[in-house]
Design an enzyme around this catalytic site. Structure first.
Site, PDB file in Angstrom:
ATOM      1  N   HIS A 167      12.777 -15.116 -32.812  1.00 28.78           N
ATOM      2  CA  HIS A 167      11.944 -13.610 -31.995  1.00 28.78           C
ATOM      3  C   HIS A 167      13.542 -12.227 -32.398  1.00 28.78           C
ATOM      4  O   HIS A 167      13.502 -11.646 -32.581  1.00 28.78           O
ATOM      5  CB  HIS A 167      11.763 -13.608 -30.307  1.00 28.78           C
ATOM      6  CG  HIS A 167      10.597 -14.606 -30.619  1.00 28.78           C
ATOM      7  ND1 HIS A 167       9.440 -14.090 -29.890  1.00 28.78           N
ATOM      8  CD2 HIS A 167      10.345 -16.167 -30.317  1.00 28.78           C
ATOM      9  CE1 HIS A 167       7.948 -14.904 -29.965  1.00 28.78           C
ATOM     10  NE2 HIS A 167       8.689 -16.424 -31.083  1.00 28.78           N
ATOM     11  N   ASP A 375      17.978  -5.912 -32.029  1.00 29.94           N
ATOM     12  CA  ASP A 375      17.216  -6.375 -31.483  1.00 29.94           C
ATOM     13  C   ASP A 375      15.830  -7.132 -32.949  1.00 29.94           C
ATOM     14  O   ASP A 375      15.711  -6.547 -33.951  1.00 29.94           O
ATOM     15  CB  ASP A 375      16.542  -4.959 -31.004  1.00 29.94           C
ATOM     16  CG  ASP A 375      15.671  -5.912 -29.553  1.00 29.94           C
ATOM     17  OD1 ASP A 375      15.231  -6.357 -29.510  1.00 29.94           O
ATOM     18  OD2 ASP A 375      15.605  -4.853 -28.528  1.00 29.94           O
TER      19      ASP A 375
HETATM   20  P1  ADP Z   1      13.347  -8.656 -24.996  1.00 33.30           P
HETATM   21  O1  ADP Z   1      12.057  -9.718 -25.946  1.00 33.30           O
HETATM   22  O2  ADP Z   1      15.001  -9.118 -25.422  1.00 33.30           O
HETATM   23  O3  ADP Z   1      13.173  -8.920 -23.136  1.00 33.30           O
HETATM   24  P2  ADP Z   1      11.309  -7.051 -25.804  1.00 33.30           P
HETATM   25  O4  ADP Z   1      11.273  -5.461 -26.066  1.00 33.30           O
HETATM   26  O5  ADP Z   1      10.161  -7.476 -27.251  1.00 33.30           O
HETATM   27  O6  ADP Z   1      12.548  -7.358 -25.446  1.00 33.30           O
HETATM   28  O7  ADP Z   1      10.325  -7.487 -24.697  1.00 33.30           O
HETATM   29  C1  ADP Z   1      10.305  -7.054 -23.170  1.00 33.30           C
HETATM   30  C2  ADP Z   1       8.886  -7.687 -22.773  1.00 33.30           C
HETATM   31  O8  ADP Z   1       9.076  -7.262 -21.790  1.00 33.30           O
HETATM   32  C3  ADP Z   1       8.446  -6.535 -23.210  1.00 33.30           C
HETATM   33  O9  ADP Z   1       6.594  -7.179 -23.450  1.00 33.30           O
HETATM   34  C4  ADP Z   1       8.213  -6.015 -21.479  1.00 33.30           C
HETATM   35  O10 ADP Z   1       6.284  -4.785 -21.167  1.00 33.30           O
HETATM   36  C5  ADP Z   1       7.912  -6.918 -20.830  1.00 33.30           C
HETATM   37  N1  ADP Z   1       9.030  -5.964 -19.680  1.00 33.30           N
HETATM   38  C6  ADP Z   1      10.402  -5.355 -20.334  1.00 33.30           C
HETATM   39  N2  ADP Z   1      10.857  -4.938 -18.548  1.00 33.30           N
HETATM   40  C7  ADP Z   1       9.557  -5.126 -17.671  1.00 33.30           C
HETATM   41  C8  ADP Z   1       9.412  -5.574 -16.374  1.00 33.30           C
HETATM   42  N3  ADP Z   1      10.670  -4.980 -15.387  1.00 33.30           N
HETATM   43  N4  ADP Z   1       8.949  -5.776 -15.771  1.00 33.30           N
HETATM   44  C9  ADP Z   1       7.760  -6.092 -16.047  1.00 33.30           C
HETATM   45  N5  ADP Z   1       8.099  -6.408 -17.812  1.00 33.30           N
HETATM   46  C10 ADP Z   1       8.984  -6.235 -18.512  1.00 33.30           C
HETATM   47  O1  F6P Z   2      13.231 -13.290 -27.912  1.00 29.64           O
HETATM   48  C1  F6P Z   2      14.063 -12.474 -26.424  1.00 29.64           C
HETATM   49  C2  F6P Z   2      14.075 -13.485 -25.258  1.00 29.64           C
HETATM   50  O2  F6P Z   2      14.998 -14.709 -25.559  1.00 29.64           O
HETATM   51  C3  F6P Z   2      13.052 -14.883 -25.504  1.00 29.64           C
HETATM   52  O3  F6P Z   2      13.570 -15.979 -26.044  1.00 29.64           O
HETATM   53  C4  F6P Z   2      12.879 -14.655 -23.697  1.00 29.64           C
HETATM   54  O4  F6P Z   2      11.788 -15.482 -23.578  1.00 29.64           O
HETATM   55  C5  F6P Z   2      13.766 -14.170 -23.442  1.00 29.64           C
HETATM   56  O5  F6P Z   2      14.031 -12.939 -24.145  1.00 29.64           O
HETATM   57  C6  F6P Z   2      13.619 -13.425 -22.349  1.00 29.64           C
HETATM   58  O6  F6P Z   2      15.478 -14.088 -21.914  1.00 29.64           O
HETATM   59  P1  F6P Z   2      15.139 -15.091 -20.755  1.00 29.64           P
HETATM   60  O7  F6P Z   2      14.269 -16.251 -21.636  1.00 29.64           O
HETATM   61  O8  F6P Z   2      16.687 -16.173 -21.334  1.00 29.64           O
HETATM   62  O9  F6P Z   2      15.321 -14.560 -19.867  1.00 29.64           O
END
Ligand code: ADP
Ligand code: F6P
Length: 480
Positions: A167, A375
């Site tokens: 991912h 990212d």
């Molecule tokens: P990462 O996987 O690095 O966290 P992404 O942008 O790909 O970043 O995905 C983040 C996911 O987490 C999205 O589906 C978003 O809606 C969710 N998310 C981010 N911030 C919040 C929050 N404060 N509360 C609930 N869901 C969140």
């Molecule tokens: O791919 C991004 C990622 O590291 C996922 O593997 C993971 O579920 C998410 O971000 C949140 O991180 P963590 O599981 O360390 O809270």
């Protein structure tokens, strides 16, 4: 797909975290809550539709509960001791591999005992998946915490079809070469039949490394290893567009969006950031750009307000604690220098939210700020676009996200350059509404055509799995 006659599930996802986290309430009661991050947002609808099993950690140290069912998915918890959390999760996964795979945005730490714990915990995940899967099942392993699992699982269960999806970004060859035990990590991934990445360059880097480190001879998008063919390709991940669209169409969510706008100051333009509080997300750079725009007089506290949601993440790791201190200091500085009584220039929310509240925020925003330094994809950018059925709102998007390759109608910026972030914000704020609508329309077409069902179907077809997700939903839509 569901259960095989032999009893076990025919489709098993293996990921570090289960889709729900076990959390303690203030009164000591335990309850389940959706886990943070993009992996869970993306995979949950797929596993639900395939009626599969999910092998992963509960998010708490100690013994694991027995397998249980949630939302049509069978969840099989894998236990992690406090030492495992320290060494495998916070250490090797998030203080070695995470920063190195994100182009050294922070310096990685290398420790022998972390690598040993990583190997032992990967073996535990492989063992749990081997016990769970039906004969000839499909097992889909996910992300950088489990790079060794495909080969370990193949040893235990040569009958199963194994997919792996990363991912996060895969680093350039010269950075990967810095990793201790780099050959073992590559061999771990080569246990899969299909290795998926967010972008084509990542797949190429991986294939080049198999030549350079293991003497293999990759050709096109595949490489032969031990008489098997391993396919390595890009499968850019996406979101459950239908789910976001449903929230966005809900009158209660739309009402909440209007209420948010009123509460934030009537006709002030709303800038929004939604990120895990992670140093890869460029939150500090975004705040710096915003402060400089206020200081330059390009924008004013009367006209503009910033809402920054920062989801708590990996809070015991020093680099994350330091980031939080720096971000909160900057928020305080901006408020102190540019705020008025009863009117703050920035609202900082160190909290998790439900899906409805997040979509209400997306609907309320004039400009969505997505400025990571690096990212793999960034699902927040795609969620914002999917929510904007009104074809309004602007997206300022870092070129260093996987999403930028697909959403090139966004205001693309170099997140390492404060001046360029400022330029992007000003262009977005000053854009002609017709231009914004045209950009949003194109981005929405892209996101709707390549949603999470498309992603899963694409991957599983290459892996040779029948009954791909999306078919049930397509049938539902056709008959409704
Ligand atoms: P990462 O996987 O690095 O966290 P992404 O942008 O790909 O970043 O995905 C983040 C996911 O987490 C999205 O589906 C978003 O809606 C969710 N998310 C981010 N911030 C919040 C929050 N404060 N509360 C609930 N869901 C969140
Ligand atoms: O791919 C991004 C990622 O590291 C996922 O593997 C993971 O579920 C998410 O971000 C949140 O991180 P963590 O599981 O360390 O809270």
């Amino acid at each position: 797909m569901g259960e095989d006659a032999g009893g076990g599930p025919e489709f098993v996802v293996v990921a570090n975290r289960l889709p729900v986290d076990e959390v303690a309430d203030g009164d000591g009661q335990r309850r389940w809550e959706r886990s943070p991050g993009g992996l869970v947002s993306a995979l949950q609808p797929v596993v639900r539709q395939m009626r599969g099993a999910w092998v992963g950690w509960t998010g708490s140290a100690g013994d694991a509960p027995e397998p249980f069912d949630v939302d049509g998915m069978r969840l099989r918890p894998v236990p992690l001791s406090a030492e495992d959390v320290d060494r495998y999760y916070e250490g090797q996964s998030n203080a070695t591999i995470w920063p190195l795979f994100h182009d050294l945005v922070e310096q990685p730490t290398h420790r022998r005992e972390w690598r040993q714990a990583y190997e032992a915990v990967n073996r535990r995940f492989a063992q749990a998946a081997a016990e769970e899967a039906a004969p000839d099942a499909t097992v889909w392993v996910h992300d950088y915490q489990l790079l060794l699992v495909p080969a370990m699982l193949r040893e235990l269960r040569p009958d199963v079809r194994i997919g792996f999806f990363l991912h996060i970004p895969f680093p350039p060859v010269e950075l990967f070469m810095q990793l201790p035990r780099r050959r073992e990590l590559l061999k771990g991934l080569l246990g899969a039949d299909v290795v998926g990445f967010q972008g084509a360059l990542a797949a190429q880097n991986f294939l080049r490394l198999t030549g350079q480190l293991l003497g293999l001879e990759p050709k096109d998008d595949r490489v032969e290893v031990d008489g098997r063919t391993v396919v390595a390709r890009a499968f850019p991940i996406s979101i459950d567009v239908a789910e976001v669209d449903q929230f966005a169409a809900d009158p209660a969510v739309q009402q909440r969006a209007r209420q948010l706008r009123t509460e934030l100051g009537g006709d002030r333009r709303l800038l929004l950031g939604v990120d895990r509080l992670d140093y890869t997300k460029g939150i500090e750079q975004r705040l710096e750009a915003y402060r400089e725009l206020l200081a330059d007089g390009e924008i004013s506290n009367d006209d503009v307000v910033l809402v920054q949601v920062a989801t708590p993440s990996r809070q015991r790791i020093a680099q994350y604690q330091q980031l939080r201190e720096r971000v909160e200091r900057e928020v305080g500085r901006i408020t102190g220098e540019f705020g008025d009584v009863g009117r703050a220039p920035v609202h900082y929310l160190f909290q998790s939210f439900g899906r409805a509240e997040l979509v209400a925020l997306y609907l309320a925003a004039d400009v969505m700020l997505v400025t990571p330094l690096r990212d793999g994809m960034n699902l927040v950018a795609k969620e914002f676009v999917a929510a904007r059925r009104d074809e309004q709102g602007a997206l300022v998007l870092s070129e260093f996200t996987g999403a930028a390759a697909e959403l090139d109608d966004a205001f693309l910026i170099n997140a390492h350059d404060t001046d360029d972030i400022k330029r992007g914000i000003l262009e977005a704020l000053r854009a002609d509404p017709q231009d914004l609508a045209a950009r949003m329309r194109h981005m929405r077409e892209q996101v709707r055509a390549y949603d999470i069902d498309y992603w899963a179907r694409d991957f599983l077809e290459v892996l040779g799995v029948p009954g791909a997700p999306g078919e049930a939903r397509q049938a539902e839509t056709a008959t409704s």
